[in-house]
Design a protein around this motif. Structure first.
Motif, mmCIF file in Angstrom:
data_model
loop_
_atom_site.group_PDB
_atom_site.id
_atom_site.type_symbol
_atom_site.label_atom_id
_atom_site.label_comp_id
_atom_site.label_asym_id
_atom_site.label_seq_id
_atom_site.Cartn_x
_atom_site.Cartn_y
_atom_site.Cartn_z
ATOM 1 N N SER A 19 0.849 -1.192 0.000
ATOM 2 C CA SER A 19 0.000 0.000 0.000
ATOM 3 C C SER A 19 0.881 1.237 0.000
ATOM 4 N N GLY A 21 -0.603 4.534 -0.400
ATOM 5 C CA GLY A 21 -1.486 5.706 -0.334
ATOM 6 C C GLY A 21 -2.183 5.736 1.002
ATOM 7 N N ASN A 22 -3.273 6.480 1.073
ATOM 8 C CA ASN A 22 -4.055 6.575 2.297
ATOM 9 C C ASN A 22 -4.862 5.306 2.477
ATOM 10 N N PHE A 24 -7.829 2.753 3.757
ATOM 11 C CA PHE A 24 -9.268 2.775 4.012
ATOM 12 C C PHE A 24 -9.560 1.768 5.103
ATOM 13 N N ASP A 202 -8.406 16.302 -3.087
ATOM 14 C CA ASP A 202 -7.797 16.286 -1.767
ATOM 15 C C ASP A 202 -8.460 15.271 -0.844
ATOM 16 N N GLY A 203 -9.287 14.399 -1.413
ATOM 17 C CA GLY A 203 -9.908 13.345 -0.612
ATOM 18 C C GLY A 203 -8.951 12.183 -0.403
ATOM 19 N N ALA A 204 -9.431 11.167 0.312
ATOM 20 C CA ALA A 204 -8.626 9.975 0.572
ATOM 21 C C ALA A 204 -8.562 9.125 -0.690
ATOM 22 N N LEU A 205 -7.376 8.903 -1.208
ATOM 23 C CA LEU A 205 -7.166 8.087 -2.402
ATOM 24 C C LEU A 205 -6.187 6.979 -2.053
ATOM 25 N N LYS A 206 -6.680 5.757 -2.035
ATOM 26 C CA LYS A 206 -5.825 4.615 -1.715
ATOM 27 C C LYS A 206 -5.179 4.103 -2.990
ATOM 28 N N TRP A 234 -6.167 2.138 -7.670
ATOM 29 C CA TRP A 234 -6.490 3.422 -7.047
ATOM 30 C C TRP A 234 -7.957 3.364 -6.641
ATOM 31 N N ALA A 236 -11.195 5.286 -4.260
ATOM 32 C CA ALA A 236 -11.693 6.428 -3.488
ATOM 33 C C ALA A 236 -13.167 6.214 -3.190
ATOM 34 N N ARG A 237 -13.629 6.809 -2.104
ATOM 35 C CA ARG A 237 -15.025 6.674 -1.703
ATOM 36 C C ARG A 237 -15.589 8.033 -1.312
#
Length: 658
Positions: A19, A21-22, A24, A202-206, A234, A236-237
């Motif tokens: 992983s 990225g950010n 979840f 700028d949201g959470a993107l894994k 990639w 996002a939610r």
């Protein structure tokens, strides 16, 4: 011991996930096509969202295959949408763009269904799908989803095969409605990798990489193992909507997206260099406008003959004559392109020609006249801003011309009718351009000083007791207003009608006489208009006096901003200069309270009101000077206030007392 090693290796070797990225709390779930969970039918729109529909799943799986000694990128899209308000047309109209030029992309499969709360499923047929040509590069497959009703779920999937793999199409995370889940996966072959670039998100993107071992070879360290399948993801939610607002460049400039450039290629993989020098080298090798310009011998000869016929005049005057020669003969097709194979003979004969074809001819003619000229690759407003951190030829979709005369640089587009050097379409204004010289290149800002809305009006009038207003008007129009005036005159609009449409559009019953319009054929000069006018009942009579509207011309009926709040930067069409001066004689015995001078001023804009009344006379002036096109969202309250004051003046009335 060996048995335990094999078991241990098999346990850890099946899947290794890295992983980067950010994280979840939970991964974005797969949505199986054709299987709609009951929870979607039960979903209700929230008061916070208040949207006609919501994207519940957006998925893209990218893989690669070999075909005819080339590599094809296979892009499998899957979209699922929950409908809350079926009356909203955009909720059920699907448009799928693809890059058809040079057979770069083609849609190989398409399935779409509407799922109703009753359990019925209604599909889209081939007869329901139409192909629309958007421009020289893009087509769109468009269709309306059938039987859509409130509470329905629509779902479609399609596959695009793409021959150009040096970059991938942008993957948009945000849309004009919220998106619950977005996921993109790339399954890499061993010979390539991509670098990703995230914009406006700028949201959470894994972002993670999954190594999948599908080998049946025993997991023993002494036995060579095949390379695992490498998949990058990639996810996002709960992605917020990006709402359309007035005066923006294009919404795509502000939508969250992921961009991809090929970064490694070959066996073994070699790191690729990605910069603008490489892009320019590819342009010169594959789509070089100079190669076509070199073939324009006729255009070069015409430019030379114009220079010979105007010997002794300045290069500026020669350029104006060359530009006018091209501008009067060409027939712009409306297509913006960055290079064209059209011949100079076809262009100068008035056959429909795209922007690049016309301006390639202009470059050749200017060179023939002894003027240094170069093609300028641009991105139009609809195509979006050029991302300098993402070097790519495909950001360009248009071509203009730059010339150099002494210390002065000129920008021009001969496909823009009734224009002149320095006056370019608003669609092309305000971005950056790449000047492609023969052996070098440079960047420049596209903001020529003649590309503006420039209007000056002087009114000298008399107001009678019955409210009739008579007087003279003198107006000077430069930039875009002058171009529009010349276009209307060429279309057969009479002088009187032009004056009405330009200055007095709100007074259909007014009388006009002695109309004079000058400099229509002198393109380097502003267009001037003058006339005598009479407007009956201009001021409304009341027992306490006359209700008089101060803005006889130049009124702004509505604020162009819906405000007062805004999230996106402001992109005006062009700078604006408005100067309105009024001198009005009052009826004998009438007077008015003197208004107060005021100024609204901030960086890039100013609105001034000046009042100098004297007995029996009104003297006042309004000036608006907006000297730039782009403003950050921080300046929106000030811009809103400026336009609000303009609207308030337009809708106001003074009491002229008896």
């Amino acid at each position: 011991m060996a048995f335990h090693l094999i078991r241990f290796a098999a346990t850890i070797g099946f899947v290794l996930l890295i992983s980067i990225g950010n994280g979840f709390g939970q991964e974005v779930p797969d949505a199986e096509f054709g299987t709609i969970p009951d929870s979607l039918f039960q979903m209700q729109v929230s008061e916070a969202d208040s949207v006609p529909y919501k994207i519940t799943n957006k998925e893209l799986d990218v893989s690669f295959r070999d075909a005819d000694e080339s590599i094809i990128a296979v892009l499998e899209h899957h979209i699922r949408i929950k409908i809350f308000d079926a009356s909203a047309r955009e909720a059920s109209i699907i448009a799928i763009p693809y890059y058809y030029e040079n057979d770069m992309e083609r849609i190989t499969s398409l399935q779409a269904y509407t799922y109703l709360p009753s359990g019925q499923r209604v599909g889209v047929t081939e007869q329901d799908i139409r192909t629309i040509n958007v421009n020289s590069r893009y087509n769109v497959k468009e269709f309306a989803m059938p039987a859509v009703e409130d509470g329905a779920v629509i779902e479609y999937r399609y596959t695009i095969e793409r021959r150009y793999i040096e970059e991938l199409p942008d993957f948009y995370l945000s849309h004009e409605v919220p998106t619950e889940n977005a996921r993109l996966t790339i399954t890499y072959p061993k010979y390539l990798r991509y670098d990703s670039y995230t914009e406006n998100f700028d949201g959470a993107l894994k972002n993670d990489i999954v190594y999948t071992d599908t080998s049946s070879v025993p997991k023993v360290f002494t036995i060579p193992q095949p390379a695992p399948i490498v998949t990058e993801r990639w996810m996002a939610r709960d992605i917020s909507a990006v709402e359309e607002e007035a005066y923006i460049s294009t919404l795509d400039d502000y939508r969250g997206k992921i961009k991809f450039l090929l970064s490694e290629f070959g066996i073994p993989r070699q790191e690729l260099e990605n910069n603008w020098e490489v892009v320019v080298a590819r342009i010169r090798d594959k789509t070089n406008p100079w190669e076509r310009i070199a073939l324009h011998r006729r255009a070069r000869a015409v430019g030379d003959s114009i220079a010979q016929a105007t010997e002794g005049t300045s290069q500026q005057e020669v350029q104006n004559k060359v530009y006018r020669y091209v501008n009067e003969r060409v027939n712009f097709s409306g297509a913006n392109t960055s290079v064209s194979d059209m011949s100079d003979g076809e262009v100068l004969a008035g056959e429909p020609a795209d922007q690049a074809a016309i301006n390639q001819v202009l470059v050749a003619m200017l060179q023939g006249a002894g003027i240094e000229a170069n093609p300028v690759l641009i991105s139009t407003r609809r195509a979006g801003r050029i991302n300098m951190d993402f070097p790519s030829f495909y950001q360009f979709n248009g071509l203009m011309v730059q010339s150099q005369i002494g210390e002065q640089t000129h920008l021009m587009d001969a496909g823009f009718p009734y224009s002149q050097p320095g006056l370019i379409p608003t669609e092309s204004y305000g971005n950056r351009g790449l000047v492609l010289k023969r052996n070098s290149y440079e960047w420049l800002d596209i903001n020529p000083d003649k590309s503006l809305f420039d209007i000056q009006v002087d009114i000298d009038a008399s107001l009678e007791k019955d409210g009739t207003l008579t007087g003279t008007v003198d107006a000077v129009q430069g930039g875009y207003p002058a171009q529009i005036a010349r276009q209307k005159i060429a279309d057969g609009v009479s002088d009187a009608d032009l004056l009405r449409q330009t200055l007095f559009d709100g007074y259909p019953q007014m009388e006009i006489r002695d109309v004079t319009i000058s400099n229509v054929d002198q393109y380097i000069e502003p267009v001037t208009l003058s006339a005598e006018f009479r407007i009956d009942d201009y001021a409304v009579s009341f027992t306490d006096g006359l209700r008089y509207k101060p803005l006889i011309v130049g009124y702004q009926s509505e604020n162009p901003f819906s405000g007062p709040d805004r999230n996106l930067p402001i992109t005006l069409d062009a700078p604006e200069q408005l100067d309105l001066s009024f001198t009005v004689d009052l009826p004998p015995g009438f007077s008015v309270d003197v208004d107060q001078d005021r100024t609204i001023k901030f960086s890039g804009a100013e609105f001034m009101e000046r009042y100098d009344h004297e007995p029996g006379k009104l003297n006042y002036r309004y000036q608006i000077d907006i000297d730039q096109r782009n403003f950050s969202a921080d300046y929106f309250p000030s811009l809103y206030k400026l336009y609000k004051r303009w609207v308030d003046l337009s809708n106001s009335a003074w009491l002229i007392k008896n």
